[in-house]
Design an enzyme around this catalytic site. Structure first.
Site, PDB file in Angstrom:
ATOM      1  CB  SER A  95      -0.972  -0.034   1.179  1.00 31.44           C
ATOM      2  OG  SER A  95      -1.821   1.082   1.150  1.00 31.44           O
ATOM      3  CG  ASP A 237      -3.171   3.877  -1.324  1.00 30.35           C
ATOM      4  OD1 ASP A 237      -3.977   3.860  -2.276  1.00 30.35           O
ATOM      5  OD2 ASP A 237      -3.166   2.999  -0.441  1.00 30.35           O
ATOM      6  CG  ASP A 239      -3.207  -0.745  -2.248  1.00 34.00           C
ATOM      7  OD1 ASP A 239      -3.010   0.386  -1.769  1.00 34.00           O
ATOM      8  OD2 ASP A 239      -3.938  -1.592  -1.704  1.00 34.00           O
ATOM      9  CG  ASP A 241      -6.546   0.610  -0.714  1.00 38.00           C
ATOM     10  OD1 ASP A 241      -5.663   1.497  -0.811  1.00 38.00           O
ATOM     11  OD2 ASP A 241      -6.590  -0.193   0.237  1.00 38.00           O
TER      12      ASP A 241
HETATM   13 MG    MG Z   1      -3.749   1.143   0.092  1.00 36.17          MG
END
Ligand code: MG
Length: 448
Positions: A95, A237, A239, A241
């Site tokens: 992340s 960020d 990844d 999400d």
């Molecule tokens: Mg993340």
């Protein structure tokens, strides 16, 4: 056995804390738990291929067929799993952590993050060691490059595309050289906005900003929004999400504010429950209640928020770090949904700077104090028992609720630290309560 999974999966520095041997063994345990078919994807970190291959080998060695989705955002992998005949999914990502880290995170057949109980089952299989199948039963790997596009198409179905298209917007999106490189330009293109991408290289070592989308890390995005007079800046960020925003004046909008703006927007359209962790600003509760909605507080972390949303049929949920959850799409943090909905919100309700200025004013004071892990429980117990007739909530740590604000004390899950948050309408009051709580905690710790 030792706990492997933290709040967001297994994380560590590659080749020291998170090794190939460990990834194979964890892949075997995950495969034994899920059985049959598992999808796997990664963000853009350099170690992604290595860790992903190791986990995939472990999965296949226990007889599981693996579908490799390539590099795609975490919510895109979750959407693929939820809409295909899969028993689970694995994401290789750390992340927002620095590039030397990577991580392994699992989702169930619906695409939702695993419960702690399921993680414990996997940990115990890991500890006992999983059995390999006979040579002729090993799993096979196939590739599916459709995940990102299907995900983006699904996101678009949940926003007013025509309204966004007709607004003639210019948007800068900062992908952090992370998984959003695959989804964000495609999304903005489909929404008909003029998009300029920043840090959209899918190489983990490409020069750019750190993957945590904090104000300090977004100076390039902020200056680009200003110089191009864009309507909005979006930052993801690693990844993708999460999404945070820069308004059209080039001002960073804090995660508490973007969460509140979205909660206000959703609650004008849908009556119902909004879910957020105990650490969120009272701004969220205030705007939701004003629109006739209700609020529920959970422990910190998106799995707790998503679970409460599922159990209580919530209309919206989210965290102050830019993790927003839209149940009409899927019950997980979703960077592309957050970006698309924010564009719709601007088109319908006006400039983000104006919407941000219209929020009720609250001041939050955050502190972090050293506390040996062995003393965390005792300190929490002490703080719970001292004091007065304040209303106390122990959903996560200790929350003391006052007429005009609250104080939350919470042991860190990963570090030998205690966090203190204090929020009030009055800045001085917030600071004073944080000071008092910090002094009590320090006095207790020094007496140990
Ligand atoms: Mg993340």
């Amino acid at each position: 056995m030792a706990r492997l999974f933290g709040t967001n999966g297994v994380r560590g520095v590659v080749n020291t804390e998170l090794t190939v041997e460990m990834a194979v063994r964890l892949g075997k345990a995950i495969g034994t738990f899920f059985k049959e078919r598992v999808a796997i994807a990664s963000d853009t970190r350099n170690s992604g291929s290595m860790i992903k291959s190791a986990v995939a080998s472990g999965l296949m060695s226990v007889g599981v067929d693996v579908v490799d989705l390539g590099m795609t955002p975490t919510p895109s992998m979750q959407y693929f799993v939820g809409t295909h005949d899969m028993n689970g999914g694995v994401m290789i990502t750390a992340s927002h952590n620095p590039p030397q880290f990577n991580g392994i995170k699992c989702v169930d057949a619906t695409g939702r993050e695993l419960t702690r109980k399921d993680e414990e089952t996997i940990e115990s299989i890991y500890s006992d060691g999983a059995e390999c199948v006979e040579w002729n039963d090993v799993g096979v790997m196939t590739y599916d490059a459709s995940a990102t596009e299907s995900y983006v198409n699904a996101v678009i179905e949940h926003v007013d595309t025509d309204a966004i298209r007709n607004a003639d917007l210019t948007v800068i999106v900062d992908c952090a050289n992370g998984a959003a490189f695959a989804s964000a330009p495609l999304l903005l293109n489909r929404l008909g906005v003029r998009a300029i991408t920043l840090n959209a290289n899918p190489q983990g070592d490409a020069p750019g900003r750190p993957s945590e989308p904090t104000e300090d890390n977004l100076s390039d995005l902020i200056s680009l929004v200003r110089s191009t007079k864009a309507d909005l800046g979006i930052a993801h960020d690693g990844d993708a999400d999460r999404a945070v925003f820069v308004d059209g004046d080039g001002n960073f909008v804090s995660g508490d504010k973007s969460l509140s703006i979205m909660a206000r927007y959703i609650s004008t359209k849908k009556k119902g429950l909004t879910v957020t962790p105990v650490s969120s600003s009272l701004m969220v509760e205030t705007v939701v209640k004003k629109n006739g909605g209700t609020i529920m507080y959970t422990a910190v972390g998106s799995p707790a928020v998503a679970k409460a949303m599922f159990d209580n049929n919530a209309v919206f949920g989210g965290e102050e770090n830019g993790g927003l959850i839209f149940p009409e799409h899927q019950l997980c943090r979703d960077g592309a949904m957050a970006a698309a909905k924010m564009l719709e919100c601007i088109v319908k309700n006006g400039k983000l700077s104006k919407q941000s200025a219209d929020l009720p004013e609250y001041n939050i004071e955050k502190r972090k104090i050293d506390c040996p892990s062995g003393s965390k429980d005792a300190l929490l117990k002490f703080l719970t028992n001292v004091g007065d007739n304040i209303k106390k909530d122990t959903t996560d740590g200790l929350k003391m609720i006052y007429e005009d604000g609250w104080v939350l004390v919470r042991p860190s899950g990963t570090e030998p630290k205690f966090r203190i948050y204090s929020e009030s309408k009055d800045k001085d009051v917030a600071r004073q309560r944080a000071d008092e709580t910090e002094a009590k905690a320090r006095k207790f710790l020094s007496s140990k």
